[in-house]
Design an enzyme around this catalytic site. Sequence first.
Site, mmCIF file in Angstrom:
data_model
loop_
_atom_site.group_PDB
_atom_site.id
_atom_site.type_symbol
_atom_site.label_atom_id
_atom_site.label_comp_id
_atom_site.label_asym_id
_atom_site.label_seq_id
_atom_site.Cartn_x
_atom_site.Cartn_y
_atom_site.Cartn_z
ATOM 1 N N CYS A 2 4.449 -6.093 3.361
ATOM 2 C CA CYS A 2 4.948 -7.098 4.286
ATOM 3 C C CYS A 2 4.905 -6.633 5.752
ATOM 4 C CB CYS A 2 6.336 -7.525 3.835
ATOM 5 S SG CYS A 2 6.725 -9.196 4.339
ATOM 6 N N HIS A 5 6.681 -8.085 -2.050
ATOM 7 C CA HIS A 5 7.589 -6.932 -2.180
ATOM 8 C C HIS A 5 7.619 -6.385 -3.607
ATOM 9 C CE1 HIS A 5 9.548 -6.987 1.789
ATOM 10 N NE2 HIS A 5 9.177 -8.259 1.776
ATOM 11 N N GLU A 18 8.642 -3.660 -4.597
ATOM 12 C CA GLU A 18 9.792 -2.770 -4.810
ATOM 13 C C GLU A 18 11.029 -3.524 -5.277
ATOM 14 O OE1 GLU A 18 8.637 -3.831 -2.086
ATOM 15 O OE2 GLU A 18 10.226 -4.348 -0.684
#
Length: 202
Positions: A74, A168, A170
């Site tokens: 991002c 994302h 994560e």
Amino acid sequence: MLALQGDVREHLAAFDQAGAEAFPVRTAEEILSVHALALPGGESSTLSRLIRVFGLEAPLRHRLAGGMPTFSTCAGTILLSREILDGTADQLALGALDLRTRRNGYGRQVDSFECDLDLPLLGSGTFRAVFIRAPVIEGCGPGVEVLAAHEGRPVAVRQGRHLSFTFHPEMTGDLRLHRLFLDGVGELLESGAPLPAEGSAA
Ligand code: GLN
């Protein structure tokens, strides 16, 4: 893990679970000595400002020119792009990725969305992707491999040792992309190839 701002903790946890020795990086000395660097999501204009305030632009450029592997999500992907659209006037574009990237390109009314991506490199099954005020990759140079697309736009790309996402990975507990990156870094270290240029950023 570049740790100036953004979702650093989530990435550190993901890399830790994936078996890496990941740690927060905030100084030029640290940037000059890591094997690889992850750049988190957050706010790319703020990250850009903090990179300059802390004198990290030169060491970052030095390591990128030397081939340091990066993993970016991002805002991190925006920072590494060659060209940024809708950025702030002096926003840093480090240019490691031959991308033209538009900040907040999905529009403010669609702050976040999730979808299941086909990511053939990971084998069968889809990858749950969380987009948060994500950028849109509007153009890719010839050296960029598109690993996944959403509505016809690249959202996961690879260019040499750089693995980059507009979403994302994560945040979902699926560690496959973090592992993919770590495997590449591991192979690089085991190959005996000269380490991506370390040293002073004079
Ligand atoms: N919109 C942010 C930016 O322009 C990126 C958002 C994110 O990293 N989740 O930097």
